[in-house]
Write an enzyme that holds these catalytic residues in place. Structure first.
Site, PDB file in Angstrom:
ATOM      1  CG  HIS A  84       6.852 -33.486  34.373  1.00 20.31           C
ATOM      2  ND1 HIS A  84       5.377 -33.628  34.077  1.00 20.31           N
ATOM      3  CD2 HIS A  84       7.443 -34.732  33.816  1.00 20.31           C
ATOM      4  CE1 HIS A  84       5.352 -34.883  33.153  1.00 20.31           C
ATOM      5  NE2 HIS A  84       6.423 -35.461  33.185  1.00 20.31           N
ATOM      6  CG  ASP A 220       2.947 -31.154  34.095  1.00 17.21           C
ATOM      7  OD1 ASP A 220       3.918 -30.489  33.621  1.00 17.21           O
ATOM      8  OD2 ASP A 220       3.110 -32.473  34.662  1.00 17.21           O
ATOM      9  CB  SER A 644       5.365 -36.616  30.133  1.00 21.54           C
ATOM     10  OG  SER A 644       4.891 -37.157  31.332  1.00 21.54           O
TER      11      SER A 644
HETATM   12  N1  ARG Z   1       4.079 -39.029  37.227  1.00 23.71           N
HETATM   13  C1  ARG Z   1       4.475 -38.251  36.035  1.00 23.71           C
HETATM   14  C2  ARG Z   1       5.494 -39.137  35.321  1.00 23.71           C
HETATM   15  O1  ARG Z   1       5.947 -40.174  35.517  1.00 23.71           O
HETATM   16  C3  ARG Z   1       4.842 -36.933  36.359  1.00 23.71           C
HETATM   17  C4  ARG Z   1       5.891 -36.649  37.130  1.00 23.71           C
HETATM   18  C5  ARG Z   1       6.393 -35.184  37.522  1.00 23.71           C
HETATM   19  N2  ARG Z   1       5.440 -34.693  38.654  1.00 23.71           N
HETATM   20  C6  ARG Z   1       6.025 -34.878  39.853  1.00 23.71           C
HETATM   21  N3  ARG Z   1       4.842 -34.344  40.676  1.00 23.71           N
HETATM   22  N4  ARG Z   1       6.857 -35.557  40.321  1.00 23.71           N
HETATM   23  O2  ARG Z   1       6.434 -38.566  34.666  1.00 23.71           O
HETATM   24  N1  ASP Z   2       4.699 -38.808  33.534  1.00 25.53           N
HETATM   25  C1  ASP Z   2       4.931 -39.591  32.810  1.00 25.53           C
HETATM   26  C2  ASP Z   2       6.152 -38.942  32.005  1.00 25.53           C
HETATM   27  O1  ASP Z   2       6.807 -38.145  32.231  1.00 25.53           O
HETATM   28  C3  ASP Z   2       3.819 -40.191  31.989  1.00 25.53           C
HETATM   29  C4  ASP Z   2       3.396 -41.469  32.437  1.00 25.53           C
HETATM   30  O2  ASP Z   2       4.356 -42.168  32.882  1.00 25.53           O
HETATM   31  O3  ASP Z   2       2.199 -41.767  32.168  1.00 25.53           O
HETATM   32  O4  ASP Z   2       6.396 -39.497  30.594  1.00 25.53           O
END
Ligand code: ARG
Ligand code: ASP
Length: 709
Positions: A84, A220, A644
């Site tokens: 991502h 990921d 991330s």
């Molecule tokens: N929750 C994670 C973050 O805040 C991953 C986001 C990307 N993945 C998704 N399915 N949208 O960045």
């Molecule tokens: N998914 C988040 C990021 O892209 C990580 C988190 O918020 O724990 O940095």
């Protein structure tokens, strides 16, 4: 009675304040944590992690782009980060013939690695405490305005001085809300190439449905390489990869770039955030996402058009729901209030501390004032600008600045910019969605904001449309030219300053201007004023907490909120109990992917190739000793957005995986941290290597890595 309630408050606070897992530590000051880290199982030293005298792990960690972390895993600058995090680049390199998002991408030779112009990797080379220099000549008597001026001047001269003797990029960053300052030396790499990415149904497996959720099965990761002077970069350090995997209670640490946390806010602020603002945002986004879903399910083309918009809105939406619930379940506000009671008692012991108490008490009035402007901002951005037509028209309205005196060159530049905006808009625009969004958003906007907090256009709905929002929306979409690509092209192609009048009469431009004018004239400056006051109070309150906590809670060490600088956080591997009768194990396996598989649901498609490997149990040396393929695991590391892609490392400092998310129940960790439910989610490095090696056959990458069996 008074005494009793005070002891109660202290115990209450104590139990919530002694938490080994909590904290994002400044790497240059890690010596202070070394003993604890070693007691928890770490076998290396703080100096191995961060040193400016010899190569150390910090030389293998970078800020990837503007908001993620990456780590170097070979002598030739090979870089791992999340899928991502690389997503934009994978998408940019994708075409109909080479759809790397769907198919994945693997450079089988170095020549095939793809340049990513504009992508940067930033590496911290040194950081020096310059607090004394920045705060020189500032006393308690210095007014807030003067203080800001002096600091600005000092920082400027520190940077100028430092920049003379170094090729690194220097900056001064504030920690503890203006109570500590560091001079940072960063090396910036600007030749980063894309090396590999799994298909999205692996790299984004579970999609938005599983986002923020444990158990998780997302591969990921994506792979890049740093180049310097046209050649693969030879780093001072690269991580060794461990194939041993993790067991419950193993020591781990995460080294990366957390973006923002707010752990020292007063209760009144947390309450406003979690109980006033977030519920509104969640409610607005729920309605929008419901509309997206309805149309996305009906039409595969619309599903693709709105996939990225959906992900963008959905990520925050889901997180904030978790925050609201987490704060409530964990009694976040009550704990803050109990802490504040103890704080005030401590302040009352000496006169010198009174100013801390006053700062804490002054928050109430400022936040009460701030709430109106915060809410107005929220409706402007979340309701107003969620109407794609309005946002698009706001962009196009830039044309109205053109007069007959504007040089042709400037006009041409603007036109070509707007043509790109327009092409991107129409490529992914579906008008029935936008009309429905407009209807619900404007209804809510109008109903929720008091008359003097509404942009003129909302009051016009009352005056000209008798309060009938539907009639107004029909008029808006019926009369505007901005829903027709043909009309927009015509406007742009033959644009002359004389056309500005017509443009300004377009109902979408009228609406956009009305909202923007209102925001700029009536909200923005006031919100900023409140913010400045809040920041000044927060600085003083922070200073008070920095004095009080070591005295009253000596076992608790303070750490500064995340501020986009490199940090170390550590904690043990382990599952958790999210609610009554439910307990989560700390790892997931490929079996879970097969259980979730559903060829009809986009998020859960499994490729034939992965199924074959699964059926053959062809995991090679990447299998766990239990014979299965481990996919992801959780641990108690205090992470946030920006972490991330961060390396998660074992007691020897070897790479175990890549951090990519947190568990939903613990998303409130940016405001209040509870080690029993705040867990970080990482993809197991063995799954990553299995995919590179067995799935993609890109063995040249495996060969250049240092792997400890
Ligand atoms: N929750 C994670 C973050 O805040 C991953 C986001 C990307 N993945 C998704 N399915 N949208 O960045
Ligand atoms: N998914 C988040 C990021 O892209 C990580 C988190 O918020 O724990 O940095």
């Amino acid at each position: 009675m008074k005494k009793l309630s005070l002891t109660f408050a202290i115990i209450f606070v104590l139990t919530s304040i002694v938490r080994a897992d909590e904290g994002m530590w400044i790497p240059a000051l890690l010596q202070k944590n070394e003993a604890e880290m070693q007691a928890m199982g770490m076998k290396i030293t703080a100096d191995d992690i961060y040193s400016i005298n010899h190569s150390s792990m910090k030389d293998a960690v970078v800020l990837f782009g503007g908001g993620c972390t990456g780590e170097i895993v070979s002598e030739q600058g090979l870089l791992l980060t999340n899928h991502h995090c690389g997503y934009d680049w994978i998408q940019k390199h994708s075409t109909i013939e080479h759809d790397y998002l769907t198919e994945g991408f693997w450079a089988m030779t170095m020549e095939e690695e793809l340049a990513c112009p504009g992508l940067k990797a930033t590496m911290l080379r040194n950081m020096v405490d310059v607090t004394d220099k920045v705060l020189e000549n500032i006393t308690e008597e210095t007014s807030d305005e003067e203080r800001a001026e002096i600091i600005k001047k000092h920082i400027k001269s520190i940077i100028e001085e430092a920049q003379k003797d170094t090729e690194y990029k220097v900056s001064v960053e504030s920690f503890y809300i203006g109570n500590q300052y560091f001079l940072m030396y960063n090396e910036v790499f600007d030749d980063i190439r894309m090396v590999g990415a799994p298909p999205s149904n692996i790299g984004k497996f579970g999609g938005d449905t599983d986002n923020w959720v444990w158990p998780r099965h997302t591969g990921d990761f994506s792979i890049f390489r740093i180049y310097k002077d046209g050649k693969p970069y030879k780093p001072d350090y690269h991580f060794t990869i461990s194939l041993k995997g993790v067991e419950k209670d193993d020591f781990t640490f995460v080294f990366g770039y957390p973006a923002r946390t707010n752990e020292y806010l007063p209760a009144v602020a947390v309450n406003q955030e979690a109980n006033v603002i977030y519920p509104v945002v969640v409610d607005l986004r729920t309605q929008i996402l419901d509309i997206y879903n309805k149309y996305q399910e009906q039409d595969p083309k619309v599903r693709i058009q709105y996939a990225s918009k959906h992900a963008g809105l959905g990520n925050g939406w889901k997180k904030w729901m978790g925050v609201i619930e987490g704060i409530r379940n964990f009694k976040g506000i009550e704990k803050k209030q109990a802490f504040e009671e103890t704080f005030i008692n401590w302040c009352q012991e000496t006169r010198a501390r009174m100013r801390y108490m006053h700062a804490l008490r002054d928050f109430d009035a400022v936040y009460a004032e701030y709430e109106k402007y915060r809410m107005a901002t929220t409706y402007f951005t979340e309701a107003g600008l969620s109407i794609e037509l309005i946002e698009f028209a706001a962009n196009m309205a830039k044309l109205s600045e053109v007069t007959k005196d504007t040089p042709q060159e400037e006009i041409d530049k603007l036109i070509s910019e707007l043509k790109a905006v327009s092409a991107a808009f129409f490529k992914d625009y579906y008008q029935p969605i936008d009309e429905e969004v407009a209807l619900t958003m404007l209804e809510d906007y109008r109903a929720a904001q008091p008359e003097d907090f509404r942009p003129e256009i909302l009051n016009e709905i009352d005056k000209k449309f008798k309060g009938d929002v539907k009639a107004y929306v029909d008029f808006l979409f019926g009369k505007t030219m901005f829903t027709s690509e043909e009309k927009v092209n015509k406007l742009l192609d033959g644009f002359k300053p004389s056309k500005v009048k017509k443009l300004e009469k377009d109902p979408a431009v009228v609406a956009a201007n009305s909202m923007m004018d209102f925001y700029v004239e009536n909200v923005m400056a006031k919100a900023k004023e409140c913010n400045t006051k809040i920041n000044n109070l927060r600085r003083v309150y922070m200073e008070g907490q920095m004095k009080m906590i070591p005295e009253v809670f000596p076992e608790k060490r303070l750490y500064p909120d995340a501020n986009f600088t490199l940090r170390v956080t550590y904690g043990k591997v382990g599952g958790f109990k999210p609610k009554d009768a439910v307990e989560y194990r700390h790892y997931t396996t490929l079996d879970g992917i097969m259980q979730k598989e559903n060829p009809n649901i986009y998020d859960y498609v499994v490729t034939d190739r992965l199924r074959e490997l699964y059926n053959a149990k062809d995991y090679g040396r990447y299998a766990d000793k239990d014979g299965s393929m481990h996919v992801a695991f959780i641990a108690g590391n205090h992470t946030t957005g920006g972490n991330s892609g961060s390396p998660i490392l074992n007691a020897e400092g070897q790479l175990l995986g890549l951090n990519f998310d947190r568990t939903w129940e613990g998303t409130m960790s940016d405001l209040v941290y509870d080690p029993s439910i705040c867990k970080n989610i990482s993809v197991d490095i063995r799954y990553v290597l299995f995919l590179i090696d067995k799935y993609a056959g890109c063995t040249r990458l495996i060969d250049e890595m240092t792997i400890a069996e």
